[in-house]
Design a protein around this motif. Structure first.
Motif, short mmCIF file in Angstrom:
data_model
loop_
_atom_site.label_atom_id
_atom_site.label_comp_id
_atom_site.label_asym_id
_atom_site.label_seq_id
_atom_site.Cartn_x
_atom_site.Cartn_y
_atom_site.Cartn_z
N PHE A 3 35.80 21.31 47.21
CA PHE A 3 34.47 21.93 47.05
C PHE A 3 33.76 22.06 48.40
O PHE A 3 32.99 22.99 48.62
N TYR A 6 35.21 25.17 50.01
CA TYR A 6 34.59 26.38 49.44
C TYR A 6 33.15 26.55 49.93
O TYR A 6 32.69 27.66 50.19
N LEU A 248 26.32 28.21 47.78
CA LEU A 248 26.52 28.19 46.32
C LEU A 248 27.45 29.31 45.89
O LEU A 248 28.29 29.12 44.99
N GLU A 249 27.35 30.46 46.52
CA GLU A 249 28.26 31.56 46.23
C GLU A 249 29.70 31.15 46.53
O GLU A 249 30.62 31.43 45.75
N LEU A 251 30.93 28.07 46.55
CA LEU A 251 31.35 27.07 45.56
C LEU A 251 31.75 27.71 44.24
O LEU A 251 32.78 27.36 43.65
N VAL A 252 30.94 28.65 43.76
CA VAL A 252 31.25 29.31 42.50
C VAL A 252 32.53 30.13 42.64
O VAL A 252 33.35 30.20 41.71
N THR A 253 32.74 30.74 43.79
CA THR A 253 33.97 31.52 44.02
C THR A 253 35.20 30.65 43.89
O THR A 253 36.18 31.02 43.23
N TYR A 256 34.90 28.30 40.12
CA TYR A 256 34.68 28.87 38.79
C TYR A 256 35.21 30.28 38.68
O TYR A 256 36.29 30.52 38.18
N ASP A 257 34.44 31.27 39.15
CA ASP A 257 34.83 32.67 38.94
C ASP A 257 34.27 33.53 40.07
O ASP A 257 33.07 33.47 40.38
N LEU A 260 31.47 36.12 38.93
CA LEU A 260 30.15 35.51 38.78
C LEU A 260 29.57 35.16 40.13
O LEU A 260 28.35 35.28 40.34
N ALA A 261 30.43 34.74 41.06
CA ALA A 261 29.94 34.36 42.39
C ALA A 261 29.23 35.50 43.08
O ALA A 261 28.26 35.29 43.83
N VAL A 264 25.63 35.40 42.15
CA VAL A 264 24.86 34.18 42.42
C VAL A 264 23.71 34.42 43.39
O VAL A 264 22.57 34.02 43.12
#
Length: 636
Positions: A3, A6, A248-249, A251-253, A256-257, A260-261, A264
């Motif tokens: 994390f 990322y 945060l973008e 991390l989500v990339t 998660y997805d 969605l990133a 964000v």
């Protein structure tokens, strides 16, 4: 440790957001104007770099030249229009900078390309490990550049003569002039600095993004969110929010997805708007009048009869391309009618017209695909449009003019990423085929009966014009007009500004939803490619706003005229001797929007009415003048 890896990736995009946000704050602190063309200045600089480097210019010189080009555009633009921006209403400031955005995007498409370009890494590549964390060199480069820029700007605006002078200009340019300070010179310097920062961010981030004419869309909204969190004053706050959005973008990339990133940073911008709604953005302005004069709302039956006869004649005897152009003219006229309500009547610059239309298209297509009748599918689409309007009103009804524009840009970007780019909303790769198009036993399929569909589209537009005209003349219309310039005065008179804005959003959202239904029937099939490639971004909505302003956004006739100007409309069909006609029209109308707002804000319709009124007064006064002359001669 993944994390953290990322998160480090997000430093690169966060650094780019920060540089653009710093430019926004620099321009605002120096002039009191929020530059909505900030992202487009950076994109123009990025294209300049790409072409110069591709032509063989050494890398450092190409970067420096690109940064200087964007800075010079900022300097020149404010030097030309800065005097008029200083005391202009807020809505005028927004629209003029949006006009610059549209001009730059159109120039990029015409001069360079309309396609996405992948740029190979330059300056730095690869990365290194620290304690098991993989860090990319591009992330360090952008993060450090943004940090250095933030430190330098904070010192510049707090500890130097430049900062003191620009602060004085923003607070009161008249007072600054009284002590010998030239607001345009120093304001131009602030805008030049903003252009340099935007270009630096857009150029440095190229190795991890794709270059396209609409690249500004991916950077502008997150940067606006960061600048708004900083109240367009605090560089360090903007830096922190922008870096946080990028991290945060990332991390989500990774966790998660990726789809969605992409949304964000825009979601963060919207959240910032909700938290910081009603920020005081009135400093540096002196509003003395509303920007648009508004028509009376009276529709003369003779004009309706003549217009209807002309349309029926053209539809009946025109060829296929003419009939299709007439259909699109009516559809975009309906979109423009919603803009007349939202911008002309209530003074809000809402960038959601084609977002509403696109959602309505999707709903109508999905319901019709499953066997529903035309009326049932249309009712479902209108209901969803009203629901979306109601939800968006949560953001808009308590927001000020600048915040409405920022919020609408954020919502449009979120919908573009999470709805218009997702296969499941388009029945996978299959798409939605429009089913029943019959009404009262008459087929309105644009494929089978294009004349019938064209008449249907114009009928809906005419009914919409009549409804809006009646609303304009009613107490509801006066309610809408009361909040178009300043909410404080109507509040003192007991008028609920929230209710007026809510009514405006519902009415304009309904009109845009109806336009989406007609677009669905006109196409006959709804696929992701149509939505993605055929103009449903906020830039396309802004282009329609430009057409409406040039036509006359305070007048109902302006909506019809804007439909003629729109891509695919009758004017574009007549001038379709070049494949780039829509880009040329966008450039022409965007540039003329800037000119109109600084000289004749009532547009073509307003100018025509003014000239007609002057001609009538001259004609009526001619006999009186003759009698005076005769009387004088007789006395002599």
């Amino acid at each position: 440790m993944d994390f953290l890896t990322y998160a480090s990736l997000g430093l690169s995009t966060g650094g780019a957001y920060a540089l653009v946000a710093l430019g926004l704050i620099a321009a605002y602190r120096g002039t009191g104007v929020i530059n909505f063309a900030q992202g487009a200045l950076g994109t123009f600089g990025a294209y300049s770099f790409w072409k110069l480097h591709e032509a063989g210019l050494p890398l450092p010189i190409a970067i420096a030249a690109a940064v200087v080009v964007s800075g010079l555009i900022g300097v020149a633009f404010f030097a030309i229009v800065g005097k008029r921006l200083a005391h202009a209403p807020v809505v005028t400031k927004i629209l003029i900078t949006l006009g610059l955005l549209l001009v730059l995007e159109a120039v990029i498409r015409l001069v360079w390309t309309n396609h996405q370009i992948t740029i190979d890494p330059f300056l730095v590549s690869g990365g290194f490990e620290v304690g098991g964390i993989r860090v990319q060199n591009i992330s360090v480069l952008l993060g450090v550049t943004a940090l250095v820029a933030t430190t330098a700007l904070h010192a510049l605006f707090t500890r130097t003569r430049f900062g003191l002078i620009t602060m004085a200009i923003q607070d009161t340019d008249l007072g600054a002039q009284s002590i010998g300070i030239d607001p345009r010179k120093w304001g131009s310097a602030a805008w030049g600095l903003a252009g340099v920062l935007s270009a630096a961010g857009s150029v440095l981030v190229l190795p991890i993004t794709q270059l396209s004419p609409t690249s500004a869309a991916t950077i502008l909204v997150p940067a606006l969110g960061a600048a708004l969190a900083a109240k367009f004053r605090r560089f360090w706050v903007a830096f922190g929010v922008a870096i946080g959005a990028g991290v945060l973008e990332g991390l989500v990339t990774g966790l998660y997805d990726a789809q969605l990133a992409r949304a964000v940073p825009h979601i963060i911008a919207l959240a910032v708007l909700i938290v910081f709604a009603r920020t005081d953005m009135s400093r540096g302005t002196r509003e003395v009048k509303a920007v648009f004069h508004v028509g009376s709302g009276r529709i003369r039956p003779l004009h309706v009869v003549i217009g209807t006869a002309v349309v029926v004649t053209l539809v009946t005897f025109g060829n296929g391309s003419t009939v299709d152009a007439l259909s699109l003219t009516a559809i975009f006229g309906l979109v423009a009618l919603g803009i007349v309500v939202s911008t002309g009547y209530t003074g809000q610059v809402n960038a959601l017209p084609l977002t509403f239309a696109g959602i309505s298209m999707l709903v109508f297509g999905a319901v019709s695909h499953h066997g529903a009748s035309l009326l049932t599918a249309a009712a479902a689409a209108v209901v969803v449009s009203l629901v979306v309007a109601g939800l968006s009103s949560i953001v808009f009804v308590r927001a000020r003019i600048y915040e409405v524009t920022i919020g609408s840009l954020a919502i449009a970007s979120i919908v573009q990423v999470l709805v218009f780019s997702v296969d499941k909303f388009f029945n996978g790769t299959t798409g939605w085929a429009i089913g029943d198009t019959e009404l009262f036993g008459i087929s309105f399929s644009n494929i089978v009966e294009p004349q019938n569909f064209a008449l249907l589209a114009w009928t809906v537009l005419i009914v919409g014009l009549i409804v809006v005209a009646n609303i304009r003349r009613s107490a509801v219309g006066r309610y809408l007009l009361s909040v178009r310039q300043d909410e404080r005065l109507p509040a003192a008179l007991g008028i609920n500004a929230v209710r007026a804005k809510f009514t405006s959003i519902l009415l304009s959202g309904t009109l845009w939803g109806l336009a989406g239904i007609l677009l669905a029937i006109q196409r006959g099939f709804i696929s992701k490619g149509q939505i993605t490639l055929e103009g449903f971004t906020y830039s396309d909505s802004l282009a329609l706003i430009a057409f409406t302003i040039l036509a006359g956004t305070g007048h109902l006739a302006g909506a019809v005229l804007a439909g003629l100007f729109a891509p695919g409309g009758l004017l574009a069909s007549i001038l379709s001797f070049t494949p780039d006609i829509n880009d040329w029209l966008s450039l022409f109308f965007a540039a003329n929007m800037i000119l109109v707002l600084t000289t004749e804000p009532d547009g073509v319709v307003g100018q025509f009415l003014r000239l007609r009124g002057a001609a009538f007064r001259t004609f009526r006064s001619a006999p009186v003048q003759k009698e005076k002359v005769h009387a004088t001669l007789e006395r002599q």
